[in-house]
Design a protein around this motif. Structure first.
Motif, short mmCIF file in Angstrom:
data_model
loop_
_atom_site.label_atom_id
_atom_site.label_comp_id
_atom_site.label_asym_id
_atom_site.label_seq_id
_atom_site.Cartn_x
_atom_site.Cartn_y
_atom_site.Cartn_z
N ALA A 1 0.79 -1.11 -0.05
CA ALA A 1 0.02 -0.14 0.05
C ALA A 1 0.94 1.19 0.01
N GLU A 2 1.95 1.00 1.08
CA GLU A 2 3.04 2.41 0.79
C GLU A 2 3.51 2.52 -0.41
N ARG A 3 3.83 1.46 -1.15
CA ARG A 3 4.50 1.34 -2.49
C ARG A 3 3.65 2.07 -3.61
N LEU A 4 2.34 1.75 -3.31
CA LEU A 4 1.18 2.00 -4.48
C LEU A 4 1.39 3.41 -4.00
N GLN A 5 1.04 3.98 -2.82
CA GLN A 5 0.76 5.28 -2.46
C GLN A 5 2.04 6.18 -2.59
N VAL A 6 3.28 5.51 -2.40
CA VAL A 6 4.25 6.38 -3.08
C VAL A 6 4.38 6.67 -4.44
N GLU A 7 3.95 5.52 -5.35
CA GLU A 7 3.92 5.62 -6.90
C GLU A 7 2.79 6.60 -7.13
N ALA A 8 1.57 6.74 -6.53
CA ALA A 8 0.94 7.72 -6.82
C ALA A 8 1.10 9.05 -6.38
N GLN A 9 1.80 9.10 -5.37
CA GLN A 9 2.45 10.37 -4.93
C GLN A 9 3.50 10.78 -5.97
N LEU A 10 4.25 9.73 -6.25
CA LEU A 10 5.28 10.23 -7.19
C LEU A 10 4.60 10.69 -8.59
N ARG A 11 3.48 10.06 -9.09
CA ARG A 11 3.17 10.63 -10.12
C ARG A 11 2.30 11.78 -9.89
N ARG A 12 1.63 11.91 -8.91
CA ARG A 12 1.10 13.37 -8.78
C ARG A 12 2.16 14.18 -8.23
N ARG A 13 3.20 13.98 -7.71
CA ARG A 13 4.30 15.06 -7.72
C ARG A 13 4.92 15.25 -8.97
N GLN A 14 5.09 14.07 -9.78
CA GLN A 14 5.53 14.64 -11.33
C GLN A 14 4.62 15.50 -12.01
N GLU A 15 3.42 15.20 -11.73
CA GLU A 15 2.69 16.41 -12.29
C GLU A 15 2.56 17.53 -11.79
N GLU A 16 2.68 17.46 -10.55
CA GLU A 16 2.83 18.77 -9.88
C GLU A 16 3.99 19.67 -10.18
N LEU A 17 5.06 18.83 -10.17
CA LEU A 17 6.39 19.25 -10.74
C LEU A 17 6.26 20.10 -11.88
N LYS A 18 5.56 19.25 -12.87
CA LYS A 18 5.29 19.94 -14.22
C LYS A 18 4.54 21.30 -14.18
N LEU A 19 3.55 21.20 -13.24
CA LEU A 19 2.65 22.34 -13.16
C LEU A 19 3.50 23.37 -12.53
N LEU A 20 4.51 23.15 -11.49
CA LEU A 20 5.08 24.14 -10.86
C LEU A 20 6.22 24.69 -11.88
N ASN A 21 6.66 23.60 -12.45
CA ASN A 21 7.88 24.23 -13.57
C ASN A 21 7.28 25.26 -14.54
N SER A 22 5.92 24.75 -14.98
CA SER A 22 5.20 25.55 -15.94
C SER A 22 4.84 26.84 -15.27
N ALA A 23 4.60 26.80 -14.09
CA ALA A 23 4.22 28.22 -13.23
C ALA A 23 5.63 29.03 -13.22
N ASN A 24 6.76 28.32 -12.91
CA ASN A 24 7.88 29.12 -12.67
C ASN A 24 8.37 29.90 -14.15
N ARG A 25 8.25 29.14 -15.15
CA ARG A 25 8.52 29.68 -16.39
C ARG A 25 7.62 30.88 -16.70
N ALA A 26 6.10 30.38 -16.23
CA ALA A 26 5.38 31.63 -16.69
C ALA A 26 5.65 32.79 -15.82
N LEU A 27 5.92 32.46 -14.42
CA LEU A 27 6.15 33.99 -13.61
C LEU A 27 7.39 34.42 -13.95
N ALA A 28 8.53 33.76 -14.27
CA ALA A 28 9.89 34.13 -14.76
C ALA A 28 9.90 35.23 -15.90
N SER A 29 8.60 35.00 -16.62
CA SER A 29 8.38 35.74 -18.08
C SER A 29 7.61 36.98 -17.80
N LEU A 30 7.24 37.13 -16.40
CA LEU A 30 6.16 38.09 -16.40
C LEU A 30 7.09 39.42 -15.56
#
Length: 888
Positions: A496-525
């Protein structure tokens, strides 16, 4: 075996009775034959050998021939003189051949000698003689009983005897059968430990045979009681009444069988068990006269039956235990939750084994339950109300301490207490007052001791060493099942922890993508509004919340201003101001740390007005400070209508975005400031020229005021010049401060201090004057265009104190207090005080005033200062009131 022996004894009794009747019949027949023989002998004696008696002899001969017996007339030498028989097959030779022969001619030598000796003894004694002999005849091997008597006559000069021989083969066979029956009966009664008794109902006499006497430990039957009354002393008191009642019922015909098991005292004092059977013997008319029967020693059988009963009880108990153990095994194999398994096992054990209490302890290896690794055994399951109470209290026992459980775990072996009151190593549990015996079993799996099982009974000596084997087998199965369940639970948790970690990693990956996108967007403003709008858009994508907002600190007003917001009624909330110390955003700003609130409605820091304005009932709130270069510039906040919405992951994500947002906001501020600086620098020369022009105008005004004064003395003129120099120096000081700050706003406290010390710089009493400046907010700034007017007023007040308050004094004190209105932070009050004699009355009344006073009042009339009041309060006091103009 004893029952079978009894049946044989009864059969032998019946056979013996039959043979006894047969022997009696044979004896009666023998007596009849002897009577007839006597009659014949008398008749023969009366006969004569004369011819006249021939007819009578023929009659007797005929009579003898019809008798069933063999009748022989022999002389003294054993010669057959005459014979009479009706059964020739009983003669060893035909009758005709026997006549005239001797005994030795026809009989075996030994029998012939014995028979001849008997004839001669008969002749000598004159008494009849008896000889029993066996002889093979045509009818077979037969037994004969021969009786010899003297015939008082002679034949050829020789004495004569008569022998009457009777075939007693049937009698002999009956006697042999009787003897064999008796032998068998004696063997049967001896082997079957059967004794014979007979009770005379008339005389109350009691017959006991030797076998029964031996069974009771006596050498002879005569040493035993010979009457019923005395015999009663040998019966066990509890059985005496039963025997007598049974006998009475049998004799009265109420029951058809007399049979009972009773206890009889052995001579050694031991109690023996006997099976007593009896039968009635009745007189003519059916009146009972005797009661006779057998005593069968069944002590061994009773012992065997008792042992068998005990074995049966033990087998039933063991069967129940094995069934319960099997059921426990099925349960432990079907439950994978360790806590549920432990509780079910103790409850099942208590129910199936009929226990008072059962409890399961596990070793706290890691200290997770007690904080002390491997020191305590902690109760993890218990039966009954006491068990549940101990579970709530987290009951524990020290390993190796003064308890059976602690000892059992420390020594890795079972411990049994048949009487807990006598047990030296035991914990006296007040919650289990009815425990009388206890068994502690170690739980060992794969060589490791993991705990112990406590089994308690309310009965003493409820457990045996054999029970330990059964219970220990069950405990071993339980230990293995617990370990397997723990491993299964651990594996499930890891999965369960592994599945949770994997889900968290997937979500974290998505979040990092969004965060990276936000960083790029904010850096350009570089536009602040675009930065704030983009920040909140990215937050909505990352956290899926109902509302979000950015609050920035206004350095001038020290208010938190909602610069941008999403959600309901956002137009009403945008621009809303909160004091920097109020609300959740104020707390986050003041503390400089992030905050997660599970339910805002239960938190007193939450400002309920925000709910009213936004139309959103906030529950979960996540707030993160916006920091740049260790300085808090605002707060980033998200709101959800659900409780417990946010966790550490959301916090980490928000803090990461807040860092980027803060940098972007700071960059936007810097960009705006740079743009403003460019505009400012473009106008610095014109501003400087304007300031110089204003200063020159002020100087010209001062000179114009001074020209209006008359100075009769040269000293007064010099004083005028000094005053003029001081005012110009004050203006120069302000100019220098503004020039150093590139005409940016100045801290008001610093401005007052610099002008006061500049005014004192040219005075001979400067070393004796103490200047103190106090401010509610030392960092409060004043705009450049307002700073010059304030500087001239301060310069005039200090100069006035030097000239009038401290003239002729050895010391002096000037105190300046700067205060701000609580409701309107721009409304400022400056209190100037010295410890001199105070203002002259004419100055207070406005009748007379010097150049300095007129100059100050002239400046107050302008647009930058509002009001100036003079009065005395332990020295001269001037109260200046004005509103700070916007810094930009």
């Amino acid at each position: 075996m004893n029952s079978e022996t009894g049946l044989k004894a009864a059969a032998l009794e019946r056979r013996l009775a039959e043979l006894t009747v047969l022997v009696a019949q044979q004896e009666q027949e023998l007596a009849a034959s002897n009577s007839r023989l006597a009659m014949l002998r008398a008749e023969l004696t009366a006969c004569h050998t004369s011819t006249a008696g021939i007819g009578e002899r023929e009659y007797l001969a005929t009579l003898l021939r019809v008798l069933p017996d063999l009748v022989f007339v022999l002389d003294e030498d054993g010669r057959y003189v005459q014979l009479f028989t009706s059964e020739d097959e009983l003669l060893c030779l035909p009758a005709a051949e026997l006549q005239g022969r001797t005994l030795h001619d026809v009989l075996p030598a030994a029998l012939a000698d014995q028979s001849l000796a008997l004839i001669r003894q008969t002749l000598v004694t004159g008494e009849p003689q008896l000889l029993t002999y066996q002889l093979r005849v045509p009818a077979g091997l037969r037994w004969f009983e021969g009786r010899t008597a003297v015939i008082p006559t002679t034949y050829d000069g020789k004495s004569l005897v008569i022998r009457v021989s009777r075939d007693i083969t049937a009698q002999k066979e009956a006697e042999a059968a009787l003897l064999e029956t008796k032998r068998r009966y004696d063997m049967a009664t001896s082997a079957g430990r059967v004794g014979i008794w007979e009770w005379s109902l008339d005389t109350e006499e009691l017959y006991i045979d030797s076998q029964l006497a031996e069974l009771l430990g006596y050498d002879e039957a005569g040493t035993l009681p010979q009457c019923v009354e005395e015999w009663r002393t040998l019966l066990y008191p509890e059985d005496l009444g039963k025997v007598l009642n049974l006998a009475q019922a049998y004799l009265s015909g109420k029951i058809s069988k007399f049979e009972i098991v009773c206890r009889v005292w052995h001579q050694s004092g031991e109690l023996r068990y006997f099976l007593v059977r009896g039968s009635m013997v009745c007189e003519r008319g059916g009146v009972p006269c005797h009661l006779m029967g057998t005593f069968i020693d069944i002590s061994a059988r009773m012992t065997i039956e008792r042992v068998n009963a005990e074995l049966l009880t033990t087998l039933k108990r063991r069967h129940t235990q094995l069934q319960a153990a099997a059921e426990v095994s099925r349960v432990v194999s079907s439950i994978l939750n360790p806590d549920q398994m432990a509780q079910r096992v103790v409850e099942l054990s208590r129910e199936r084994f009929e226990l008072y209490y059962a409890g399961l302890f596990l070793v706290d290896r890691t200290g997770v339950w007690t904080g002390e690794p491997a020191k305590w055994a902690v109760l993890r399951a218990g039966t009954g109300e006491a068990g549940q109470q101990m579970l709530k209290e987290k009951h524990k026992l020290e390993i190796g301490g003064t308890s059976m459980i602690g000892w059992c775990i420390a020594h890795r072996q079972a411990r049994i207490a048949l009487d807990v009151g006598q047990e030296a190593v035991r914990f006296e549990n007040p919650k289990l007052p009815h425990t009388h015996s206890e068994l502690a079993l170690p739980l060992i799996s794969r060589g490791d001791i993991i705990g112990a099982l406590s089994i308690q009974s309310s009965q003493e000596a409820a457990f045996s060493q054999e029970d330990i084997t059964v219970f220990q087998t069950m405990a071993d199965q339980l230990a293995n099942a617990l370990i397997n369940a723990q491993l299964y639970t651990q594996a499930q948790q890891e999965i369960a922890e592994r599945l949770q970690v994997e889900a968290q990693l997937r979500r974290r990956q998505e979040e990092l993508k969004l965060l990276n996108s936000a960083n790029r967007a904010l850096a350009s403003l570089l536009d602040l509004d675009q930065v704030l709008e983009t920040t909140l858009e990215r937050i909505g994508e990352l956290l899926e919340v109902e509302a979000s907002s950015v609050w920035l600190l206004d350095a001038e007003s020290e208010f938190l201003v909602c610069r941008h917001v999403t959600g309901l009624q956002r137009d009403l909330v945008r621009g809303w101001e909160l004091p920097a110390a109020e609300g959740i955003v104020g707390w986050v700003l003041q503390q400089g740390q992030s905050l997660i609130i599970a339910d805002a409605q239960a938190d007193e820091r939450h400002c309920k007005d925000v709910d009213l304005f936004s139309g959103l009932r906030a529950r979960s709130i996540l707030s993160v400070p916006l920091q740049v270069k260790a300085k808090d510039i605002g707060v980033l906040q998200v709101i959800s209508t659900a409780k417990n919405k946010f966790n550490a992951t959301h916090l980490s994500l928000m803090e990461s975005l807040a860092v980027t947002a803060a940098i972007a906001i700071d960059n936007a501020h810097l960009y705006e400031q740079t743009r403003q600086d460019a505009i400012t620098k473009a106008t610095l020369l014109s501003e400087a020229n304007h300031r110089v022009k204003n200063n020159l105008t002020a100087i010209m005004g001062i000179l114009a005021l001074e020209i209006q004064e008359t100075y009769p003395e040269t000293a007064d003129f010099h004083a005028l010049l000094r005053d003029l120099l001081g005012r110009i120096q004050g203006m120069a000081t302000v100019h220098n401060l503004l020039s150093e700050a590139e005409w940016a706003p100045l801290p008001m406290t610093r401005l007052v201090e610099e002008i006061a010390h500049a005014a004192l710089g040219g005075s001979p009493v400067r070393q004796r004057i103490v200047v103190q400046v106090f401010s509610e907010n030392p960092a409060r700034l004043i705009a450049p265009r307002q700073a010059t007017s304030l500087a001239i007023v301060i310069n005039e007040l200090v100069t006035n104190s030097i000239k009038h308050a401290f003239s002729g004094s050895s010391s002096g004190r000037i105190e300046v207090n700067i205060m701000f209105d609580e409701d309107d932070k721009r409304l400022t009050t400056l209190m100037f005080r010295d410890d001199g004699p105070g203002w002259p009355e004419k100055v207070l009344d406005g009748v007379r005033s010097g150049v300095g006073v007129r100059l100050m009042r002239l400046l107050v009339r302008g647009p930058l200062l509002d009001k100036l009041t003079f009065y005395n309060d332990e020295g001269a006091l001037a109260k200046l009131q004005f509103r700070l103009v916007p810094l930009n």
